[in-house]
Write an enzyme that holds these catalytic residues in place. Structure first.
Site, PDB file in Angstrom:
ATOM      1  N   LYS A 398       0.845  -1.198   0.000  1.00  0.00           N
ATOM      2  CA  LYS A 398       0.000   0.000   0.000  1.00  0.00           C
ATOM      3  C   LYS A 398       0.878   1.245   0.000  1.00  0.00           C
ATOM      4  O   LYS A 398       1.775   1.377   0.827  1.00  0.00           O
ATOM      5  CB  LYS A 398      -0.925  -0.012   1.213  1.00  0.00           C
ATOM      6  CG  LYS A 398      -1.887  -1.210   1.206  1.00  0.00           C
ATOM      7  CD  LYS A 398      -2.668  -1.339   2.494  1.00  0.00           C
ATOM      8  CE  LYS A 398      -1.799  -1.716   3.661  1.00  0.00           C
ATOM      9  NZ  LYS A 398      -2.561  -2.039   4.886  1.00  0.00           N
ATOM     10  N   THR A 430      -7.755   9.354   9.029  1.00  0.00           N
ATOM     11  CA  THR A 430      -7.358   8.086   8.392  1.00  0.00           C
ATOM     12  C   THR A 430      -7.237   6.934   9.381  1.00  0.00           C
ATOM     13  O   THR A 430      -6.701   5.878   9.025  1.00  0.00           O
ATOM     14  CB  THR A 430      -6.004   8.265   7.671  1.00  0.00           C
ATOM     15  OG1 THR A 430      -5.033   8.749   8.627  1.00  0.00           O
ATOM     16  CG2 THR A 430      -6.110   9.257   6.525  1.00  0.00           C
ATOM     17  N   GLY A 432      -7.765   3.673  11.153  1.00  0.00           N
ATOM     18  CA  GLY A 432      -8.429   2.427  10.760  1.00  0.00           C
ATOM     19  C   GLY A 432      -8.344   2.103   9.284  1.00  0.00           C
ATOM     20  O   GLY A 432      -8.953   1.138   8.820  1.00  0.00           O
ATOM     21  N   THR A 433      -7.560   2.878   8.533  1.00  0.00           N
ATOM     22  CA  THR A 433      -7.485   2.665   7.079  1.00  0.00           C
ATOM     23  C   THR A 433      -6.964   1.270   6.728  1.00  0.00           C
ATOM     24  O   THR A 433      -7.565   0.548   5.925  1.00  0.00           O
ATOM     25  CB  THR A 433      -6.569   3.723   6.430  1.00  0.00           C
ATOM     26  OG1 THR A 433      -7.089   5.021   6.702  1.00  0.00           O
ATOM     27  CG2 THR A 433      -6.488   3.525   4.930  1.00  0.00           C
ATOM     28  N   GLY A 434      -5.832   0.871   7.325  1.00  0.00           N
ATOM     29  CA  GLY A 434      -5.231  -0.415   6.977  1.00  0.00           C
ATOM     30  C   GLY A 434      -6.104  -1.592   7.360  1.00  0.00           C
ATOM     31  O   GLY A 434      -6.295  -2.530   6.569  1.00  0.00           O
ATOM     32  N   CYS A 435      -6.665  -1.551   8.583  1.00  0.00           N
ATOM     33  CA  CYS A 435      -7.544  -2.636   9.039  1.00  0.00           C
ATOM     34  C   CYS A 435      -8.746  -2.783   8.107  1.00  0.00           C
ATOM     35  O   CYS A 435      -9.120  -3.886   7.692  1.00  0.00           O
ATOM     36  CB  CYS A 435      -8.056  -2.349  10.459  1.00  0.00           C
ATOM     37  SG  CYS A 435      -6.784  -2.014  11.675  1.00  0.00           S
TER      38      CYS A 435
END
Length: 488
Positions: A398, A430, A432-435
């Protein structure tokens, strides 16, 4: 003993499902190490095995066929013999599949007795209706596409399959040239099963290839479509972790189950403390879910300790049937707190990463895993290839941490790199974006989307969730899951 201290457990056992002709229908090839390759494919979720023993001595056919039948029994899979009714009878197979030039369905039924599957290869509506009239239990129909396994002179394709689907009441097994890149079209045209050979058995990982194809059948199921099990830590602020996973999976239309690995005292400004759960209790949660609920995809987030990582890897390796594993290697919180213990990285690399169907690190996580610096898209591509060499079947790097007007993610599937680009949104909202991104991919995979489509849909979702986020709290505000789903 008082009622308050007494523990009750109610267990309801449902009977085993009867054998059927549906799902992934694997036809054997003539290559070496057939039994071991088939064993791997069965672990990936094959529903039917057809033993095709062309030009092999009768003694070898009986011994090899017997071994394959026992494998099928242990996995609860239908075992069918190709063409040879006598061999099917000798092996006590679940049935036989006949070509147009083989003996009749009625004669095969007389030799095998009642309760056995009789299938018939067909190439057009007339042959399909004739097979149904003769008493076949299912038909093979094709070819869908050109194939190298036999000389194909007639290709009715998906259009031909769609044309017969409403005219034939029998299960239809689509045959010929089916791969992960075209299987969705065949399923959407009405196939009950997909007959495959090389797309699974020629793969270096037959289990992963079979699992990937098996998931595509979920695209025909009602909502909530597919089940995702998230193994992650709790975020008391609700913006990331297991809370974000459950929101994402549920709002996108799949069923969410969960296994907690750690509790955090956390808000938008950061993590103030972490309480890791005992690995034995983490495994108790995992076992409780997997022994009861059919899980299509497992997604991992914060695993926290080496002991939890090792225990999870061991348990997943021991399972008879594999489940697609999406790993988000959560290491550091948005506010900078370490979410994975320092000595956990090597155990993660050696034991868990090789089990990944998809690994989804951001740039800092990829840098930490590889011990290298990533400062461009070219570096991202190389990092994806390097992580694939370490064992992950597919890698999504990412690119949100790079500069520029656009945010590009790189997916490497072991053969080629694909880019997924969106306009960069300059915001602090942003959390919590990756989860949520990894959970969205897992949900779309569970719903029967192929990997590339799942990543594209998840990228669109996460971009909208960031763009539509609103300030909440005094730090990095969470993304807006609800609004992102409403605009889809």
């Amino acid at each position: 003993m008082s009622d308050r201290n007494r523990s009750f457990r109610l267990v309801v056992n449902k009977g085993a499902q009867p054998l059927s002709i549906a799902g992934l229908y694997l036809v054997t090839d003539q290559g070496e190490n057939l039994v071991e390759r088939v064993r791997s494919a069965l672990r990936g979720g094959v529903s039917v095995l057809q033993y095709r023993a062309k030009h092999k001595p009768p003694e070898l056919c009986r011994s090899e066929g017997s071994e394959l039948k026992q494998l099928c029994r242990s996995f609860g899979v239908s075992f069918i013999v190709n063409d040879d009714v006598s061999l099917a009878r000798d092996l006590d197979a679940d049935g036989v599949h006949l070509g147009q030039d083989d003996e009749s369905v009625g004669r095969a039924r007389e030799q095998l007795g009642p309760g056995k599957f009789i299938g018939k290869s067909t190439h057009n509506l007339d042959e399909a209706l004739q097979a149904e009239q003769e008493g076949a239990d299912y038909i093979g129909f094709g070819a869908m596409y050109p194939t190298g396994s036999k000389n194909v002179t007639h290709i009715p394709g998906t259009a031909g399959l769609s044309a017969i689907r409403d005219r034939v009441r029998l299960p239809v097994v689509a045959i010929g040239g089916i791969t992960t890149s075209n299987a969705c079209r065949v399923i959407d045209a009405g196939a009950d099963a997909l007959a495959v050979i090389s797309s699974v058995l020629s793969s270096p990982r037959p289990d992963l290839s079979a699992c990937e194809l098996r998931l595509l059948f979920n695209r025909q199921r009602p909502f909530p479509r597919g089940t995702v099990l998230t193994v992650a830590g709790s975020d008391s602020g609700g913006g990331a972790g297991i809370q974000a996973d459950i929101k994402t999976i549920t709002l996108l239309g799949s069923y969410a189950a969960s296994v907690l690995t750690a509790l955090t005292a956390q808000n938008t400004r950061g993590v103030s403390s972490i309480h890791g759960l005992p690995p034995s209790f983490v495994m108790d949660q995992l076992d409780a879910v997997l022994e009861d609920i059919p899980v299509d995809v497992i997604k991992t987030g914060m695993l926290h300790t080496p002991a939890i990582i090792a225990a999870l890897a061991e348990r997943l390796t021991e399972r008879q049937t594999m489940t697609a594993l999406v790993i988000d290697p959560v290491m550091v919180a948005k506010g900078g707190a370490a979410l994975m213990e320092c000595d956990a990285t090597q155990i993660f690399l050696k034991q868990l990463l090789p089990l990944a169907y998809l690994l989804t690190p951001n740039i800092p996580e990829a840098e930490r895993l590889l011990g290298t610096r990533i400062s461009s898209e070219a570096h991202m591509e190389q990092a994806a290839r390097d992580l694939h060499r370490l064992g992950a079947a597919n890698v999504l790097i990412k690119g949100g941490h790079l500069a520029g007007q656009h945010s590009t993610d790189i997916l490497f599937d072991g053969t080629e790199c694909r880019s997924f680009t969106a306009e960069r949104i300059f915001t602090n909202n942003t959390h919590g974006t990756g989860c949520s991104y990894a959970s969205a991919i897992a949900a779309f995979l569970a719903q029967g989307e192929p990997l590339g489509c799942a990543v594209k849909k998840a990228k669109d979702f996460i971009t909208a969730a960031i763009r539509m986020a609103r300030p909440l709290g005094k730090g990095h505000s969470p993304i807006n899951h609800f609004a992102a789903v409403r605009q889809r």
